[in-house]
Design an enzyme around this catalytic site. Sequence first.
Site, PDB file in Angstrom:
ATOM      1  N   ASN A   9     -12.695 -17.615 -12.256  1.00  0.00           N
ATOM      2  CA  ASN A   9     -12.990 -16.778 -11.639  1.00  0.00           C
ATOM      3  C   ASN A   9     -14.375 -16.663 -11.093  1.00  0.00           C
ATOM      4  O   ASN A   9     -15.297 -16.409 -12.182  1.00  0.00           O
ATOM      5  CB  ASN A   9     -12.577 -15.156 -12.281  1.00  0.00           C
ATOM      6  N   LYS A  11     -16.384 -15.234  -9.689  1.00  0.00           N
ATOM      7  CA  LYS A  11     -17.128 -13.763  -9.447  1.00  0.00           C
ATOM      8  C   LYS A  11     -18.208 -13.699  -8.111  1.00  0.00           C
ATOM      9  O   LYS A  11     -17.849 -14.540  -7.529  1.00  0.00           O
ATOM     10  CB  LYS A  11     -17.878 -13.254 -10.916  1.00  0.00           C
ATOM     11  N   SER A 216     -14.504 -15.698 -22.421  1.00  0.00           N
ATOM     12  CA  SER A 216     -15.471 -16.940 -23.256  1.00  0.00           C
ATOM     13  C   SER A 216     -14.485 -18.029 -23.739  1.00  0.00           C
ATOM     14  O   SER A 216     -14.726 -18.716 -24.713  1.00  0.00           O
ATOM     15  CB  SER A 216     -16.048 -16.155 -24.340  1.00  0.00           C
TER      16      SER A 216
HETATM   17  C1  PEP Z   1     -13.477 -13.069 -16.895  1.00  0.00           C
HETATM   18  O1  PEP Z   1     -14.504 -12.471 -16.334  1.00  0.00           O
HETATM   19  O2  PEP Z   1     -12.149 -13.394 -16.333  1.00  0.00           O
HETATM   20  C2  PEP Z   1     -13.889 -13.981 -18.057  1.00  0.00           C
HETATM   21  C3  PEP Z   1     -13.079 -14.421 -18.737  1.00  0.00           C
HETATM   22  O3  PEP Z   1     -15.152 -14.209 -18.086  1.00  0.00           O
HETATM   23  P1  PEP Z   1     -15.762 -15.424 -19.058  1.00  0.00           P
HETATM   24  O4  PEP Z   1     -14.781 -16.602 -19.345  1.00  0.00           O
HETATM   25  O5  PEP Z   1     -17.039 -15.767 -18.695  1.00  0.00           O
HETATM   26  O6  PEP Z   1     -15.581 -14.679 -20.469  1.00  0.00           O
END
Ligand code: PEP
Length: 253
Positions: A9, A11, A216
């Site tokens: 993702n 974003k 994460s």
């Molecule tokens: C997410 O936003 O879907 C996500 C899992 O972010 P991160 O891996 O940065 O925690």
Amino acid sequence: MRDKIVAGNWKMNNTLEEGITLASEIVNMVADELTDDVKMIMCTPYIHLNAVSKIIGGAEKVSLGSQNCNDNLKGAYTGEISVGMLKSVGVEYVILGHSERREYFGESNDFLAKKVNTVLEAGLNPIFCCGETLDIREKGAHYEFVTNQLTESLFHLSADDFKKLVIAYEPIWAIGTGVTASKEQAQEMHEKLRAHIAGKYGTEVAEGISILYGGSCNPKNASDLFAQKDIDGGLIGGASLKSRDFVDIGKSY
Ligand code: PEP
């Protein structure tokens, strides 16, 4: 056997030029290095989709996803993007119910049920996100909260439609924080979700649904998480913006 999936993702990150570089690196590395049968999905910003679709071309293990769509099929919704438009550029998956959309754009379980219908109507596959806040977990209400997200947004579907979904469990306290759920915490929730699905649709449907972990996830912790019986891959935020990390996560099985 369930699909093994690693979805990135992106974003609201990357200019078009940066996105093209990232997607090209990922497609090349996957072709050269990924020996396992893992589906890698890049969920890019809208304006990258068409270009990334061309970069993916006929690549076997890489698919294209969107991070959102409008809940209507078409019409006077200025500034919005429809599922038909997404499909026309080669999108196969649409992330729905991400906690950021729930929080910043007020997307409720009921509203998400409508979006799920719209995505399925276009022949696309929702990646449906669910997950609790730290506060809810500390109160011990996390199983009830997350299973209820599934009930309210998804359990109106027929079994045939339900099979087209991918579920992503993303504890909100683990998203972008560097704090990952332990493999035991993640496995426990995934098992509960699968049992909840089995209660509604039966064991065969529940056993066939891929449930991803998100929060994460990185190349260091992915293999421990993915080794759990009910964890079928990951939804990756930050680490999906680095081609090396994203592909290494795909190789973690
Ligand atoms: C997410 O936003 O879907 C996500 C899992 O972010 P991160 O891996 O940065 O925690």
